[in-house]
Enzyme design. Structure first.
Site, PDB file in Angstrom:
ATOM      1  N   LYS A 136     -51.464 -60.232 -47.750  1.00 26.32           N
ATOM      2  CA  LYS A 136     -51.800 -59.760 -46.216  1.00 26.32           C
ATOM      3  C   LYS A 136     -50.183 -59.886 -45.561  1.00 26.32           C
ATOM      4  CE  LYS A 136     -55.738 -59.964 -43.258  1.00 26.32           C
ATOM      5  NZ  LYS A 136     -56.776 -60.776 -42.630  1.00 26.32           N
TER       6      LYS A 136
HETATM    7  C1  E4P Z   1     -59.373 -59.515 -40.999  1.00 26.19           C
HETATM    8  O1  E4P Z   1     -58.789 -59.247 -42.007  1.00 26.19           O
HETATM    9  C2  E4P Z   1     -59.059 -60.149 -39.827  1.00 26.19           C
HETATM   10  O2  E4P Z   1     -58.351 -61.240 -40.394  1.00 26.19           O
HETATM   11  C3  E4P Z   1     -60.015 -60.512 -38.984  1.00 26.19           C
HETATM   12  O3  E4P Z   1     -61.351 -59.635 -39.035  1.00 26.19           O
HETATM   13  C4  E4P Z   1     -59.915 -60.742 -37.470  1.00 26.19           C
HETATM   14  O4  E4P Z   1     -61.061 -61.003 -36.916  1.00 26.19           O
HETATM   15  P1  E4P Z   1     -61.074 -61.647 -35.241  1.00 26.19           P
HETATM   16  O5  E4P Z   1     -60.724 -60.591 -34.426  1.00 26.19           O
HETATM   17  O6  E4P Z   1     -62.425 -62.044 -35.129  1.00 26.19           O
HETATM   18  O7  E4P Z   1     -60.252 -62.779 -35.147  1.00 26.19           O
END
Ligand code: E4P
Length: 219
Positions: free
Chosen positions: A83
């Protein structure tokens, strides 16, 4: 639509994996920070449990360090998806890692142009953050609609991974728009199962069955 769990919590993943509904997992540094234990070991266990794509995010912010860290994360397990945060460094690192056959999930996507650039450099997934857009009074699902349309126009292989999901309505909207993946926190996965009429219906079926059994016993 594929369903991913958005968590670094192994116990939660182990609880849902046997149900057969979880296709993969996404993590991020904030989620991993909540877990006790060595992140590498946790990621290895997550991969072993889900046997599907598991996103592991780099901490590095410059291109060379991102590529190095991405290569290193990819050695944890063949299911690891690196990522990378969106930006010039992330795009360049995505271009390099993808060329080496390492799949990338481009995260922190908040606009259709960012998604388009990530697709151009071969990202396996783009992660538009829906809930965080809703939080600032911008329709997150409108972004999903635009990205799905753009990717369809050019037949990009990049999958639209709906992230920052807050409630089951986001899941329904993502599925109606034809998103490839929706990643959900455990609370949202749990909520997908619930309907009061299902509980009530089962209670009534069992009561009626018991009543009939008791009546038969008195014949
Ligand atoms: C997913 O890949 C993200 O890291 C995650 O959905 C972020 O979510 P949040 O906005 O609730 O922190």
């Amino acid at each position: 639509m594929k369903l991913f769990m958005d968590t670094g919590n192994l116990r939660d993943i182990e609880a849902f994996a046997p149900l057969g509904i979880i296709d993969g997992v996404t993590t991020n540094p904030s989620l991993m920070a909540k877990e006790a234990g060595e992140p590498r070991e946790i990621l290895k266990e997550i991969c072993r449990t889900v046997k599907g794509p598991v996103s592991a995010e780099v901490i590095a912010t410059d291109v060379e360090a991102m590529i190095r860290e991405g290569r290193d994360l990819a050695t944890i397990d063949p299911h690891i998806v690196v990522k990378l945060p969106f930006g010039k460094a992330g795009v360049q690192a995505c271009h390099a890692l993808t060329a080496e056959g390492i799949p990338v999930n481009m995260t922190l996507i908040f606009s259709p142009t960012q998604a388009l650039l990530a697709a151009k450099v071969g990202a396996a997934y783009v992660s538009p953050f829906i809930g965080r857009l809703d939080d600032i009074a911008t329709d997150g699902m409108d972004l999903i609609e635009q990205v799905v349309e753009i990717f369809d126009n050019y037949e990009f292989g990049t999958e639209v991974l709906v992230a920052s999901v807050r409630h089951p309505i986001h899941v329904v909207q993502a599925a109606r728009l034809g998103a490839d993946v929706c990643t959900c926190p455990t609370t949202v996965i749990e909520a997908l199962f619930k309907h009061p009429l299902t509980d009530l219906g089962l209670e009534r079926f069992l009561k009626d069955y018991e009543k009939a059994q008791a009546a038969r016993a008195h014949l």
